[in-house]
Design a protein around this motif. Structure first.
Motif, short mmCIF file in Angstrom:
data_model
loop_
_atom_site.label_atom_id
_atom_site.label_comp_id
_atom_site.label_asym_id
_atom_site.label_seq_id
_atom_site.Cartn_x
_atom_site.Cartn_y
_atom_site.Cartn_z
N LYS A 118 -9.22 0.95 -11.24
CA LYS A 118 -9.75 0.14 -11.96
C LYS A 118 -9.35 0.17 -13.48
O LYS A 118 -9.48 1.08 -14.14
CB LYS A 118 -11.30 0.13 -11.81
N LEU A 119 -8.96 -1.20 -14.03
CA LEU A 119 -8.71 -1.18 -15.30
C LEU A 119 -9.48 -2.19 -16.03
O LEU A 119 -9.26 -3.71 -16.01
CB LEU A 119 -7.16 -1.60 -15.54
N GLU A 120 -10.65 -1.69 -16.43
CA GLU A 120 -11.80 -2.88 -17.01
C GLU A 120 -11.34 -3.67 -18.09
O GLU A 120 -11.51 -4.81 -18.00
CB GLU A 120 -12.92 -2.03 -17.40
N LYS A 121 -10.39 -3.17 -18.99
CA LYS A 121 -10.18 -3.84 -20.12
C LYS A 121 -9.28 -5.14 -19.91
O LYS A 121 -9.52 -6.21 -20.64
CB LYS A 121 -9.47 -3.01 -21.38
N GLN A 122 -8.56 -4.74 -18.73
CA GLN A 122 -7.66 -5.93 -18.36
C GLN A 122 -8.25 -6.66 -17.26
O GLN A 122 -7.66 -7.64 -16.78
CB GLN A 122 -6.15 -5.42 -17.91
N GLN A 123 -9.42 -6.46 -16.81
CA GLN A 123 -10.35 -7.07 -15.76
C GLN A 123 -9.45 -7.10 -14.61
O GLN A 123 -9.35 -8.34 -13.90
CB GLN A 123 -10.84 -8.30 -16.39
N LYS A 124 -8.81 -5.96 -14.13
CA LYS A 124 -8.08 -5.99 -12.84
C LYS A 124 -8.14 -4.67 -12.18
O LYS A 124 -8.34 -3.61 -12.75
CB LYS A 124 -6.80 -6.62 -12.93
N ILE A 125 -7.71 -4.79 -10.87
CA ILE A 125 -7.53 -3.51 -10.16
C ILE A 125 -6.08 -3.54 -9.77
O ILE A 125 -5.58 -4.36 -9.46
CB ILE A 125 -8.29 -3.55 -8.70
N VAL A 126 -5.53 -2.25 -9.85
CA VAL A 126 -4.17 -2.04 -9.68
C VAL A 126 -4.10 -1.22 -8.23
O VAL A 126 -4.81 -0.26 -7.99
CB VAL A 126 -3.50 -1.19 -10.46
N PHE A 127 -3.44 -1.72 -7.35
CA PHE A 127 -3.18 -0.90 -5.97
C PHE A 127 -1.83 -0.47 -5.94
O PHE A 127 -0.76 -1.17 -5.88
CB PHE A 127 -3.50 -1.98 -4.84
N THR A 128 -1.56 0.84 -5.80
CA THR A 128 -0.18 1.34 -5.61
C THR A 128 -0.17 1.68 -4.30
O THR A 128 -0.96 2.72 -3.60
CB THR A 128 -0.04 2.75 -6.44
N VAL A 129 0.67 1.15 -3.58
CA VAL A 129 1.19 1.54 -2.39
C VAL A 129 2.43 2.28 -2.09
O VAL A 129 3.44 1.87 -2.54
CB VAL A 129 1.40 -0.09 -1.52
N LYS A 130 2.29 3.35 -1.22
CA LYS A 130 3.38 4.27 -1.04
C LYS A 130 3.52 4.32 0.68
O LYS A 130 2.84 4.42 1.24
CB LYS A 130 3.23 5.37 -1.98
N TRP A 131 5.04 4.27 0.92
CA TRP A 131 5.11 4.72 2.31
C TRP A 131 6.35 5.70 2.41
O TRP A 131 6.91 5.98 1.38
CB TRP A 131 5.53 3.37 3.02
N ASP A 132 6.46 6.29 3.50
CA ASP A 132 7.53 7.43 3.88
C ASP A 132 8.36 7.00 4.96
O ASP A 132 7.79 6.97 6.23
CB ASP A 132 6.69 8.79 4.01
N HIS A 133 9.52 6.58 4.63
CA HIS A 133 10.24 6.07 5.81
C HIS A 133 10.69 7.13 6.91
O HIS A 133 11.13 6.81 8.09
CB HIS A 133 11.61 5.65 5.29
N LYS A 134 10.34 8.30 6.67
CA LYS A 134 10.59 9.50 7.36
C LYS A 134 9.58 9.77 8.51
O LYS A 134 9.69 10.23 9.53
CB LYS A 134 10.89 10.84 6.65
N GLU A 135 8.54 8.97 8.10
CA GLU A 135 7.14 9.28 8.94
C GLU A 135 6.96 7.85 9.76
O GLU A 135 6.19 6.91 9.38
CB GLU A 135 5.96 9.45 8.20
N LYS A 136 7.84 7.57 10.76
CA LYS A 136 7.71 6.23 11.72
C LYS A 136 6.28 6.14 12.31
O LYS A 136 5.83 7.18 12.77
CB LYS A 136 8.89 6.20 12.54
#
Length: 138
Positions: A118-136
């Motif tokens: 949560k970035l309250e000053k910017q009034q937004k939420i950041v979602f960081t998505v990560k995946w691992d191509h080795k884990e099918k």
């Protein structure tokens, strides 16, 4: 007001459930339960591409989701919402994070996690998505 199959419910009712009742019921397990509930919800309402994912957020009243950055092993999304909702100090966005994680996992076909900030000053939420191509995922 929020519409559910042509029925209108006040946003206040949603906020009561989301910000007061769920945390009271789930206690210290709220964030974990909401994340897995989001993943389960994603399996029931599959989005086959990023545009459908963005549309789902708008249709549900979760806010305006935008894809800010693409990387070889992840995405960075921003969620902007009603400023008052983002100011709720204890509101967890793990439901949305779980939903995003499961949708992207299905799209990518490999193990995926999503982290929210949560970035309250910017009034937004950041979602960081990560995946691992080795884990099918099969």
């Amino acid at each position: 007001m929020t519409s559910l199959h042509n029925k209108t419910i006040p946003a206040f009712g949603y906020e009561l459930l989301r910000d007061y009742i769920l945390p009271s019921i789930l206690g210290k397990h709220e964030k974990d339960v909401l994340y897995w509930a989001g993943k389960d919800l994603a399996r029931k309402f599959p989005c086959t591409d990023i545009q459908l994912l963005i549309a789902f957020f708008q249709d549900t009243g979760w806010g305006l989701l935008s894809l800010e950055k693409e990387e070889k092993d992840g995405y960075l999304f921003h969620l902007s919402n009603d400023a008052d909702l983002l100011k709720v100090n204890d509101r967890s966005f793990r439901l949305e994070a779980g939903f995003i994680a499961e949708q992207i996992q299905t799209m990518q076909g490999c193990l995926t996690e999503c982290f929210d900030e949560k970035l309250e000053k910017q009034q937004k939420i950041v979602f960081t998505v990560k995946w691992d191509h080795k884990e099918k995922i099969v």
